[in-house]
Scaffold this active site. Sequence first.
Site, mmCIF file in Angstrom:
data_model
loop_
_atom_site.group_PDB
_atom_site.id
_atom_site.type_symbol
_atom_site.label_atom_id
_atom_site.label_comp_id
_atom_site.label_asym_id
_atom_site.label_seq_id
_atom_site.Cartn_x
_atom_site.Cartn_y
_atom_site.Cartn_z
ATOM 1 N N ILE A 7 -3.454 1.699 -14.966
ATOM 2 C CA ILE A 7 -3.911 3.003 -14.507
ATOM 3 C C ILE A 7 -4.274 2.967 -13.031
ATOM 4 C CG2 ILE A 7 -4.791 3.796 -16.728
ATOM 5 C CD1 ILE A 7 -7.606 2.863 -15.856
ATOM 6 N N ASN A 8 -4.258 4.136 -12.403
ATOM 7 C CA ASN A 8 -4.905 4.280 -11.097
ATOM 8 C C ASN A 8 -6.412 4.352 -11.363
ATOM 9 O OD1 ASN A 8 -5.417 4.887 -8.321
ATOM 10 N ND2 ASN A 8 -3.382 5.811 -8.184
ATOM 11 N N GLY B 243 -12.114 -1.994 -11.310
ATOM 12 C CA GLY B 243 -12.878 -3.187 -11.673
ATOM 13 C C GLY B 243 -13.170 -3.230 -13.164
ATOM 14 N N LYS C 203 0.890 -1.181 0.000
ATOM 15 C CA LYS C 203 0.000 0.000 0.000
ATOM 16 C C LYS C 203 0.917 1.216 0.000
ATOM 17 C CE LYS C 203 -3.833 2.533 1.110
ATOM 18 N NZ LYS C 203 -4.559 3.027 -0.057
ATOM 19 N N LYS D 205 3.338 5.721 -11.256
ATOM 20 C CA LYS D 205 1.957 5.265 -11.512
ATOM 21 C C LYS D 205 1.097 6.421 -11.990
ATOM 22 C CE LYS D 205 -1.709 2.405 -9.693
ATOM 23 N NZ LYS D 205 -2.051 1.438 -8.652
ATOM 24 N N ASN E 1 3.492 6.983 -6.400
ATOM 25 C CA ASN E 1 2.055 7.118 -6.678
ATOM 26 C C ASN E 1 1.741 8.601 -6.821
ATOM 27 O OD1 ASN E 1 -0.669 7.064 -6.875
ATOM 28 N ND2 ASN E 1 -1.031 5.951 -4.962
ATOM 29 N N ASN F 232 -13.764 3.560 -4.426
ATOM 30 C CA ASN F 232 -13.086 3.689 -3.135
ATOM 31 C C ASN F 232 -12.608 5.107 -2.907
ATOM 32 O OD1 ASN F 232 -9.961 4.085 -2.739
ATOM 33 N ND2 ASN F 232 -10.231 3.086 -4.737
ATOM 34 N N GLY G 20 -8.456 7.123 1.175
ATOM 35 C CA GLY G 20 -7.835 8.359 1.681
ATOM 36 C C GLY G 20 -6.416 8.169 2.184
ATOM 37 N N CYS H 219 -3.054 9.244 -6.944
ATOM 38 C CA CYS H 219 -4.189 8.940 -6.076
ATOM 39 C C CYS H 219 -5.259 10.003 -6.275
ATOM 40 C CB CYS H 219 -3.784 8.892 -4.612
ATOM 41 S SG CYS H 219 -5.251 8.652 -3.583
HETATM 42 O O1 RRO Z 1 -6.008 5.342 -0.560
HETATM 43 C C1 RRO Z 1 -6.736 5.666 -1.516
HETATM 44 O O2 RRO Z 1 -7.815 6.266 -1.350
HETATM 45 C C2 RRO Z 1 -6.377 5.382 -2.920
HETATM 46 C C3 RRO Z 1 -5.106 5.508 -3.448
HETATM 47 BR BR1 RRO Z 1 -3.634 5.900 -2.412
HETATM 48 C C4 RRO Z 1 -4.895 5.336 -4.843
HETATM 49 O O3 RRO Z 1 -3.792 5.462 -5.391
HETATM 50 N N1 RRO Z 1 -5.965 5.036 -5.597
HETATM 51 C C5 RRO Z 1 -7.186 4.910 -5.088
HETATM 52 O O4 RRO Z 1 -8.144 4.643 -5.835
HETATM 53 N N2 RRO Z 1 -7.401 5.072 -3.738
#
Ligand code: RRO
Length: 305
Positions: A191-192, A218, A45, A165, A126, A69, A72, A129
């Site tokens: 991809i993110n 997904g 993570k 990323k 990253n 999601n 955070g 996010c």
């Molecule tokens: O932790 C998150 O909310 C999160 C991260 Br770091 C990310 O890179 N991508 C994502 O969808 N959630």
Amino acid sequence: MTNIRTTICGLRLENPTVLPAGILGVTAASLKRVAASGAGAVTTKSIGPLKREGHKNPVVVEVNGGLLNSVGLPCPSLEESIEELTNAVKESSVPVIASFYGRSIDEFGLVAERISKARPDLIEANISCPNIEDEFGKPFGTDHRFARAVTEKVKDSSKVPLIVKLSPNVPDIKVIAAAVEEGGADCISAINTLGPGMCIDIPTGRPVLSNKVGGMSGPAAFPVAVRCVYEIYDAVDIPVIGMGGIQSGLDAVQMLMAGASAVGIGTAVWKTGPEVFGQVCDELARFMQVNGYRSLKELTGKAHQ
Ligand code: RRO
């Protein structure tokens, strides 16, 4: 036997499946479990500079086509994260990728320097996010100047090969990919999550996620991920780890044909469990055998011919 080995930045993976950042990646024990279940590499993570609670629950909701999601970026203190990473590197049967983030360019450099001492095989910045913002209210990965500056800073701070990323939520992902390559990135992962998106709870009439909006992952994200990887492959010469909605060996084949050298599997692990890595590898190997492909190299980028 069909060979599904791949190489990323000189690192050999027994198979091309990678656990991406954000799923089962906080502790050494869970990374070890995923490694043992058949993943070719595992990613932590995202590790941050300070202990962080993340958003209040609910942080994940299942929607048609996948998950939304907004976790955070919760993380333990940097010291605790490094301890888990050190154990993961010692105990994992496959290469370990340390994902990390900072809230400023300097913090990206600082965290990169600290986590590199734990000797992960690769580090992953990253910059994408969707749930935290830079000083201008956007992920770093949405501006090519920031993306390049973060990459340069990290390269100055660490000798471990660097993956950056990328976010799909940009007008032209080729521009960002070229910027991070110019900044010295050794590899790109993409991809993110997509979005942000929103899901409303009808009985209360309010957004389900405490942060109201979140990133979409997904199967619904899969065609977007394939398009992004296809464009990145055209824009740069460094390898790409393709991810976003892969559920099967045939999805992996598409992603490789788009230009990936390895594939991330995240939401499908949440849905099916870590055995999905073995299932994807078996299906990929069967496809290759039936269709006369002898190595993954013959698949990578085939859609560009
Ligand atoms: O932790 C998150 O909310 C999160 C991260 Br770091 C990310 O890179 N991508 C994502 O969808 N959630």
